[in-house]
Each structure stands twice: as C-alpha cells, then as structure tokens.
Motif scaffolding. Structure first.
Motif, short mmCIF file in Angstrom:
data_model
loop_
_atom_site.label_atom_id
_atom_site.label_comp_id
_atom_site.label_asym_id
_atom_site.label_seq_id
_atom_site.Cartn_x
_atom_site.Cartn_y
_atom_site.Cartn_z
N LYS A 70 60.42 47.70 50.43
CA LYS A 70 60.18 47.12 49.10
C LYS A 70 59.24 45.93 49.25
O LYS A 70 59.43 45.08 50.09
CB LYS A 70 61.52 46.69 48.50
CG LYS A 70 61.43 46.34 47.03
CD LYS A 70 62.83 46.36 46.44
CE LYS A 70 62.88 45.80 45.04
NZ LYS A 70 61.92 46.36 44.12
N TYR B 142 51.94 44.47 49.94
CA TYR B 142 51.54 45.86 49.73
C TYR B 142 50.35 46.21 50.63
O TYR B 142 50.32 47.27 51.26
CB TYR B 142 51.19 46.10 48.26
CG TYR B 142 50.89 47.55 47.95
CD1 TYR B 142 51.92 48.47 47.75
CD2 TYR B 142 49.58 48.02 47.89
CE1 TYR B 142 51.65 49.81 47.49
CE2 TYR B 142 49.30 49.34 47.62
CZ TYR B 142 50.35 50.24 47.43
OH TYR B 142 50.08 51.57 47.17
N ASN C 23 57.02 49.46 43.26
CA ASN C 23 56.67 49.10 44.64
C ASN C 23 55.16 49.13 44.91
O ASN C 23 54.72 49.39 46.02
CB ASN C 23 57.41 49.99 45.64
CG ASN C 23 57.82 49.21 46.89
OD1 ASN C 23 58.08 48.02 46.82
ND2 ASN C 23 57.85 49.88 48.02
#
Length: 198
Positions: free
Chosen positions: A3, A10, A40
């Motif tokens: 997560k 990311y 996400n």
C-alpha cells in the motif's frame, strides 16, 4: 504491491519505470489538478472529480483518462482498456523515449477543459418498472399490512417476488408460492436473502 501513501512511494514501488513516471507526474502537476492516492495509485482531480491517473505495470506504464472517451485523440494515442469500459481511456508507453511531453500536456489540458464543461458519462437512471402479477396484486389488495410491507421493500426485492410468481406455470404453484413469500414480505426479507449471506 504494498500500500502506498504518496506519489514518491508509488514511483519507488515501480522503479523500473521510475524516471518516466516522474516525467508524467511533472507534466500533470504543472496543471491545476490536485494530486491524491486512490486504488493504490496517483490520481489527479479537479474539484473532487477524477480527471487522470498514473499507472505502471510490468511491461508498460501510462496515464488513465477517466473521461477519455470525450478526448479528440487527434494523434491516435489512446487505448480502450476493456470492451465494457465506456469512458476510461489509457495513454500507454513502453519506454521513457515514447513520451511526447507536448502531446501529453495537450491531452491533459483537454481532459481538464472537458471536466470543466461537465463532460462525463452519467449513470443510467432508467428504473426498471415493476410489473405485479395479478395473483400477487389480488393477494396484496386483501391484506393492507402485507401491501404496506411490500411497498416498503426495495424495487429489486419487489421485482424478485413478482418474477417468482410470474415464473410459475400452474395456478396451484402460484398459490403455494404466494403462501411461501407472504411471511418473507412481512419480515422485510428478499426472496434470496438467505443465500446472499452464505
């Protein structure tokens, strides 16, 4: 993938396309869009409405346009991800060298303008009409309490009961089904509620 709580995370998680994702991120954040993380992944919004998102996969990366179906796509850069997708379009790249900064910015700006104009596919609001079989109608008309309970059911549950009666071919079957559903209606239950919780 773990997560993530920021665009930086990311990009770290997708390091194989890290530099390319930074370029796309910089192009998008040069506009008025606000950055957030949803599903996400980075998503960019205008006044709470999703406009574009960043996506990285094993062999490609790209930008999602949430209402991409309204883009002119003069350079023929957009893909429809799935046949059932009505609005979503993807601009897909295989390497950092595929990115045309000016084209990306132009598409993002057009998407922002479309959002400002309110161009989006609205959900189909047409409600299915509930047709009550005559046997059930008669049954409800003789029992005010049952009728009130039936009217308080969701349209979906009402339709389930109506179809259940309509499907019966013989009059005797229709009557036995009416007897079966009467206590269910009084309890506010749907025809298949007991199966839904399994």
């Amino acid at each position: 993938m773990k997560k993530v709580s920021s665009v930086e995370e990311y990009i770290e998680e997708n390091a194989h396309f890290g530099d390319a994702l930074k370029i796309l991120h910089d192009i998008i954040t040069a506009t008025e869009l606000e950055e957030t993380i949803k599903w996400n992944a980075p998503v960019y919004e205008l006044k709470g409405k999703k406009v574009v998102g960043l996506g990285a996969f094993k062999h490609h990366f790209g930008i999602w346009f949430f209402n991409g179906n309204f883009l002119k796509d003069e350079k023929n850069l957009l893909y429809t991800a799935q046949e059932k997708t009505k609005a979503l379009r993807q601009m897909r790249f295989n390497s950092i060298n595929d990115i045309d900064r000016n084209a990306v910015l132009a598409y993002v700006k057009e998407a922002i303008e479309n959002q400002k104009l309110g161009k989006e596919i609205k959900p189909d609001k047409k409600k299915k009409e509930t047709v009550i079989p005559p046997e059930l109608k008669d049954h409800l008309s003789t029992n005010k309490d049952l009728k009130a309970h039936f009217e308080n059911l969701t349209p979906y549950k009402q339709r389930e009961f109506c179809e259940y009666i309509f499907e019966a071919k013989r009059e005797m079957t229709k009557q036995s089904r009416l007897e079966k559903i009467t206590p269910m209606i009084l309890k506010g239950l749907g025809l298949n509620d007991k199966y839904k919780n399994c």
